[in-house]
Design an enzyme around this catalytic site. Structure first.
Site, PDB file in Angstrom:
ATOM      1  N   ASP A 194       0.889  -1.163   0.000  1.00  0.00           N
ATOM      2  CA  ASP A 194       0.000   0.000   0.000  1.00  0.00           C
ATOM      3  C   ASP A 194       0.927   1.211   0.000  1.00  0.00           C
ATOM      4  O   ASP A 194       1.419   1.616   1.057  1.00  0.00           O
ATOM      5  CB  ASP A 194      -0.895  -0.009   1.238  1.00  0.00           C
ATOM      6  CG  ASP A 194      -1.842   1.176   1.274  1.00  0.00           C
ATOM      7  OD1 ASP A 194      -2.386   1.537   0.216  1.00  0.00           O
ATOM      8  OD2 ASP A 194      -2.011   1.766   2.361  1.00  0.00           O
ATOM      9  N   GLU A 222      -0.849  -1.155  -5.112  1.00  0.00           N
ATOM     10  CA  GLU A 222      -2.098  -0.441  -5.386  1.00  0.00           C
ATOM     11  C   GLU A 222      -1.876   0.545  -6.525  1.00  0.00           C
ATOM     12  O   GLU A 222      -0.897   1.292  -6.533  1.00  0.00           O
ATOM     13  CB  GLU A 222      -2.566   0.310  -4.140  1.00  0.00           C
ATOM     14  CG  GLU A 222      -3.892   1.035  -4.346  1.00  0.00           C
ATOM     15  CD  GLU A 222      -4.378   1.709  -3.081  1.00  0.00           C
ATOM     16  OE1 GLU A 222      -4.950   1.026  -2.220  1.00  0.00           O
ATOM     17  OE2 GLU A 222      -4.160   2.925  -2.949  1.00  0.00           O
ATOM     18  N   ASP A 261      -2.982   1.194   6.812  1.00  0.00           N
ATOM     19  CA  ASP A 261      -2.036   0.887   5.734  1.00  0.00           C
ATOM     20  C   ASP A 261      -1.611  -0.581   5.774  1.00  0.00           C
ATOM     21  O   ASP A 261      -1.379  -1.209   4.738  1.00  0.00           O
ATOM     22  CB  ASP A 261      -0.792   1.777   5.857  1.00  0.00           C
ATOM     23  CG  ASP A 261      -1.147   3.237   6.057  1.00  0.00           C
ATOM     24  OD1 ASP A 261      -1.210   3.971   5.061  1.00  0.00           O
ATOM     25  OD2 ASP A 261      -1.398   3.633   7.216  1.00  0.00           O
TER      26      ASP A 261
END
Length: 201
Positions: A7, A68, A141
């Site tokens: 992330d 991501e 996160d």
């Protein structure tokens, strides 16, 4: 399959490693959130993050690294840092010859919770449940990084089957063309108005 999810973020970067396969129980291998102080020079922050990502890839040897996908938002400064962190994750994987895949936030949310607009609390709750954790991963996160890895294990298996099917279909379509004879169609039948081989008119 072992998947390392990232992330991306410059201030906080989630790194999560999950092992398992679609249809079977998944297990947590590792999770962490690497932080860099906002007051530090950008170059040093990027170096610190690059080292952390490289160390994670080297230590856990994932089959795939999933990052991501970065989208433009109103806060250009945040997007820039996120994109830089994502790039570092891709480089870390590439240095070890590991494939990299990208998933959008909505794809991950839909895979994990069934809704592409789920909030962070819902994603965290489902990650905790899927991995059978006693304590929810924090901060968000960390949960997001694990969600990315889970999403790829579930969606990646289906995508791999689809890719294989498409590859076989393309190979099958190209095959007859290589053995086509003059006056024959792609399926090996005499073309209209063409006498069979060895027959004279």
């Amino acid at each position: 399959m072992r998947v390392l999810g990232v992330d991306p973020g410059l201030t906080r970067c989630g790194i999560g490693v999950v092992q398992g396969s679609a249809g079977r129980t998944l297990s947590l291998v590792h999770v962490e959130v690497h932080r860099t102080p906002a007051e530090d020079p950008l170059a040093l922050r990027l170096l610190s993050l690059a080292d952390a990502l490289a160390a994670a890839v080297a230590a856990y040897r994932p089959d795939v690294v999933v990052v991501e996908r970065v989208f433009a938002q109103q806060n250009v400064r945040t997007v820039t840092g996120t994109a830089q962190a994502a790039g570092l994750a891709m480089v870390a994987a590439a240095r070890h010859g590991i494939a990299v895949h990208l998933h959008t936030p909505s794809e991950v949310k839909a895979a994990i919770t069934g809704s592409g607009v789920a909030d962070k609390a819902q994603v965290t709750a489902m990650v905790t449940r899927i991995l059978k954790l006693d304590v929810a991963p924090t901060p968000a996160d960390a949960a997001d990084a694990l969600a990315l890895a889970i999403c790829h294990i579930w969606r990646g298996a289906a995508q791999a089957r689809l890719d294989d099917a498409l590859a076989q279909a393309r190979a099958g379509a190209r095959g007859p063309a290589r053995v086509r004879r003059a006056g024959q169609t792609a399926v090996g039948q005499p073309a209209v108005g063409t006498p069979p081989i060895g027959v004279r008119r």
